[in-house]
Design a protein around this motif. Structure first.
Motif, mmCIF file in Angstrom:
data_model
loop_
_atom_site.group_PDB
_atom_site.id
_atom_site.type_symbol
_atom_site.label_atom_id
_atom_site.label_comp_id
_atom_site.label_asym_id
_atom_site.label_seq_id
_atom_site.Cartn_x
_atom_site.Cartn_y
_atom_site.Cartn_z
ATOM 1 N N VAL A 1 0.825 -1.212 0.000
ATOM 2 C CA VAL A 1 0.000 0.000 0.000
ATOM 3 C C VAL A 1 0.860 1.265 0.000
ATOM 4 C CG1 VAL A 1 -1.933 -1.133 1.144
ATOM 5 C CG2 VAL A 1 -0.176 -0.002 2.527
ATOM 6 N N TYR A 2 2.170 1.089 0.062
ATOM 7 C CA TYR A 2 3.074 2.225 0.135
ATOM 8 C C TYR A 2 3.757 2.444 -1.218
ATOM 9 C CZ TYR A 2 2.447 1.051 5.046
ATOM 10 O OH TYR A 2 1.893 0.744 6.274
ATOM 11 N N THR A 3 4.096 3.684 -1.513
ATOM 12 C CA THR A 3 4.833 3.972 -2.732
ATOM 13 C C THR A 3 6.313 3.622 -2.526
ATOM 14 O OG1 THR A 3 5.377 6.243 -2.076
ATOM 15 C CG2 THR A 3 3.268 5.888 -3.238
ATOM 16 N N PHE A 4 7.039 3.519 -3.622
ATOM 17 C CA PHE A 4 8.484 3.283 -3.514
ATOM 18 C C PHE A 4 9.150 4.415 -2.739
ATOM 19 C CE2 PHE A 4 7.710 0.358 -7.043
ATOM 20 C CZ PHE A 4 8.537 -0.697 -6.715
ATOM 21 N N ARG A 5 8.687 5.626 -2.959
ATOM 22 C CA ARG A 5 9.262 6.773 -2.257
ATOM 23 C C ARG A 5 9.054 6.640 -0.735
ATOM 24 N NH1 ARG A 5 10.776 11.747 -4.057
ATOM 25 N NH2 ARG A 5 9.901 11.269 -6.103
ATOM 26 N N GLU A 6 7.859 6.200 -0.347
ATOM 27 C CA GLU A 6 7.576 6.030 1.080
ATOM 28 C C GLU A 6 8.418 4.907 1.677
ATOM 29 O OE1 GLU A 6 2.940 7.411 1.650
ATOM 30 O OE2 GLU A 6 3.329 5.503 0.625
ATOM 31 N N VAL A 7 8.559 3.824 0.933
ATOM 32 C CA VAL A 7 9.363 2.702 1.426
ATOM 33 C C VAL A 7 10.826 3.114 1.567
ATOM 34 C CG1 VAL A 7 10.170 0.362 0.925
ATOM 35 C CG2 VAL A 7 7.778 0.973 0.489
ATOM 36 N N THR A 8 11.329 3.837 0.577
ATOM 37 C CA THR A 8 12.706 4.328 0.653
ATOM 38 C C THR A 8 12.889 5.235 1.866
ATOM 39 O OG1 THR A 8 12.953 4.209 -1.755
ATOM 40 C CG2 THR A 8 14.511 5.605 -0.571
ATOM 41 N N LYS A 9 11.917 6.083 2.119
ATOM 42 C CA LYS A 9 11.969 6.988 3.273
ATOM 43 C C LYS A 9 12.020 6.208 4.587
ATOM 44 C CE LYS A 9 9.352 10.855 5.290
ATOM 45 N NZ LYS A 9 8.122 11.676 5.161
ATOM 46 N N ALA A 10 11.175 5.172 4.703
ATOM 47 C CA ALA A 10 11.139 4.376 5.931
ATOM 48 C C ALA A 10 12.448 3.612 6.122
ATOM 49 C CB ALA A 10 9.958 3.411 5.892
ATOM 50 N N MET A 11 12.969 3.020 5.050
ATOM 51 C CA MET A 11 14.225 2.283 5.155
ATOM 52 C C MET A 11 15.395 3.233 5.429
ATOM 53 S SD MET A 11 13.271 -0.793 5.012
ATOM 54 C CE MET A 11 11.632 -0.317 5.628
ATOM 55 N N GLY A 12 15.293 4.467 4.932
ATOM 56 C CA GLY A 12 16.322 5.462 5.223
ATOM 57 C C GLY A 12 16.374 5.793 6.701
ATOM 58 N N LEU A 13 15.214 5.861 7.330
ATOM 59 C CA LEU A 13 15.182 6.125 8.770
ATOM 60 C C LEU A 13 15.852 4.982 9.531
ATOM 61 C CD1 LEU A 13 12.450 7.680 10.900
ATOM 62 C CD2 LEU A 13 13.358 5.470 11.602
ATOM 63 N N ILE A 14 15.544 3.748 9.140
ATOM 64 C CA ILE A 14 16.178 2.596 9.794
ATOM 65 C C ILE A 14 17.686 2.643 9.586
ATOM 66 C CG2 ILE A 14 16.388 0.077 9.738
ATOM 67 C CD1 ILE A 14 13.378 0.023 8.993
ATOM 68 N N ALA A 15 18.110 2.959 8.363
ATOM 69 C CA ALA A 15 19.543 3.027 8.069
ATOM 70 C C ALA A 15 20.235 4.077 8.940
ATOM 71 C CB ALA A 15 19.753 3.338 6.588
ATOM 72 N N ARG A 16 19.579 5.207 9.147
ATOM 73 C CA ARG A 16 20.170 6.245 9.989
ATOM 74 C C ARG A 16 20.240 5.815 11.453
ATOM 75 N NH1 ARG A 16 17.319 9.317 6.298
ATOM 76 N NH2 ARG A 16 15.505 9.592 7.668
ATOM 77 N N LEU A 17 19.221 5.078 11.915
ATOM 78 C CA LEU A 17 19.276 4.538 13.275
ATOM 79 C C LEU A 17 20.492 3.634 13.446
ATOM 80 C CD1 LEU A 17 15.528 3.565 13.946
ATOM 81 C CD2 LEU A 17 16.795 5.445 14.997
ATOM 82 N N VAL A 18 20.748 2.832 12.431
ATOM 83 C CA VAL A 18 21.869 1.885 12.485
ATOM 84 C C VAL A 18 23.198 2.630 12.480
ATOM 85 C CG1 VAL A 18 23.051 0.041 11.222
ATOM 86 C CG2 VAL A 18 20.550 0.001 11.439
ATOM 87 N N THR A 19 23.342 3.584 11.577
ATOM 88 C CA THR A 19 24.619 4.301 11.490
ATOM 89 C C THR A 19 24.858 5.190 12.713
ATOM 90 O OG1 THR A 19 23.544 5.995 10.117
ATOM 91 C CG2 THR A 19 24.722 4.239 8.983
ATOM 92 N N ASN A 20 23.798 5.702 13.301
ATOM 93 C CA ASN A 20 23.960 6.489 14.536
ATOM 94 C C ASN A 20 24.400 5.615 15.700
ATOM 95 O OD1 ASN A 20 23.200 8.845 13.260
ATOM 96 N ND2 ASN A 20 21.051 8.730 13.897
ATOM 97 N N ALA A 21 23.922 4.361 15.701
ATOM 98 C CA ALA A 21 24.287 3.434 16.784
ATOM 99 C C ALA A 21 25.677 2.848 16.596
ATOM 100 C CB ALA A 21 23.249 2.314 16.865
ATOM 101 N N LEU A 22 26.143 2.789 15.349
ATOM 102 C CA LEU A 22 27.419 2.136 15.049
ATOM 103 C C LEU A 22 28.223 2.998 14.067
ATOM 104 C CD1 LEU A 22 28.342 -0.691 16.124
ATOM 105 C CD2 LEU A 22 27.789 -1.603 13.864
ATOM 106 N N PRO A 23 28.518 4.245 14.437
ATOM 107 C CA PRO A 23 29.137 5.179 13.481
ATOM 108 C C PRO A 23 30.532 4.780 13.023
ATOM 109 C CG PRO A 23 29.152 6.098 15.700
ATOM 110 C CD PRO A 23 28.293 4.855 15.751
ATOM 111 N N HIS A 24 31.227 3.970 13.817
ATOM 112 C CA HIS A 24 32.586 3.582 13.444
ATOM 113 C C HIS A 24 32.613 2.425 12.454
ATOM 114 C CE1 HIS A 24 31.354 0.946 16.687
ATOM 115 N NE2 HIS A 24 32.346 0.124 16.421
#
Length: 302
Positions: A184-207
């Protein structure tokens, strides 16, 4: 396995002419006959994931040491029984092949398609993907151990968001994490949601983790958390796809416990070992497409 240079086979009532079966596809001695046999044997496991999805042909006419090319349009010489779907793409209409039976899979293998690349959406809802993906791609100086460490942080982020992910080896040096979602989501919305997850990961493990897209700016000892694979029209090596690398590795579903305990090496899963793993574990992702999830709560965090 066919041993003749060329032969004709009958699969599911369809005649398929197999050619150049002795052609070397991998330097270890694996030929097109091995390629055809693999996809014939893996079909019951692979086809459920390919069903309904437009396919992009990635062809290696002279094996993995030769040049390859991508082909989106179904060739004019394809057999009449091959199923296609017409999709507006890049300003024109493209007739993509649909791989929903063993006969089509074998025909594709005969075209030199070592990898099976598919869309994240299905033909009945082409603009709304039913799978999202986080692609963990290590830099040259990063190890597979680093990839697994980052994968576990992805899992922790998904757990916190009450989302279930299904990991698999990329078949190369990385890990793919599939996330089944409601279509039910557009590709743009899915990319946005996965981008948030990716940022959570990189913030937790920046090194160890990065979302830096530019290769020139990306540090070689970090794992790239790629969420941009969720763009419309992107395709990727699918579950149980062979990869054009030495040893004929296979993109293989994993247990999170294997990743957590670092019991995985990319070379473990290949054309020679995958069927024994299936005997032991079965298809670890068989329930994936039966459990679509909402990502609305992730989008609401933006």
């Amino acid at each position: 396995m066919p041993t003749a240079t060329a032969t004709e086979v009958l699969i599911e009532g369809k005649n398929i002419k197999l050619t150049n079966l002795n052609k070397l596809m991998w330097p270890e001695g694996l030929t097109k006959a091995h390629l055809v046999k693999y996809y014939t044997d893996i079909a019951p496991y692979l086809l459920p994931y390919m069903k309904g999805r437009p396919l992009v042909m990635k062809r290696y006419p002279n094996g993995i040491q030769g040049e390859y090319f991508y082909q989106k349009e179904c060739p004019t010489y394809a057999p009449a029984w091959l199923q296609t779907v017409s999709i507006p793409h890049g300003g024109k209409i493209v007739n993509y092949i649909m791989c929903e039976d063993t006969a089509t899979l074998v025909w594709l293998a005969n075209q030199g398609c070592i990898e099976m690349h598919a869309w994240l959406s299905q033909k009945h809802s082409i603009e709304n993907p039913d799978l999202a993906i986080i692609d963990l791609d290590p830099g040259e100086a990063a190890s597979f151990s680093d990839v697994m460490e980052v994968a576990m942080v992805v899992k922790k982020a998904l757990d916190q968001l009450n989302i279930k992910g299904y990991p698999k080896t990329s078949g190369a040096s990385g890990i793919h994490i599939f996330i089944p979602i409601k279509a039910v989501y557009t590709f743009r919305e899915v990319t946005k949601a996965m981008g948030l997850i990716a940022r959570l990961v990189t913030n937790a493990l920046p090194h160890k983790a990065t979302i830096e897209r530019s290769l020139d700016k990306r540090e070689a000892d970090k794992v790239y958390v790629d969420y941009l694979q969720n763009t419309r029209g992107k395709s990727m090596a699918w579950t149980y796809s062979l990869r054009p690398l030495p040893g004929a590795p296979v993109s293989t579903p994993l247990l999170w416990e294997e990743i957590e305990e670092q019991r995985v090496l990319p070379g473990h899963f290949n054309i020679s070992t995958i069927f024994q793993r299936l005997k032991v574990f079965g298809d670890l992702h068989q329930s994936m497409l039966k459990n679509p999830q909402s990502i609305s709560h992730i989008l609401d965090l933006e």
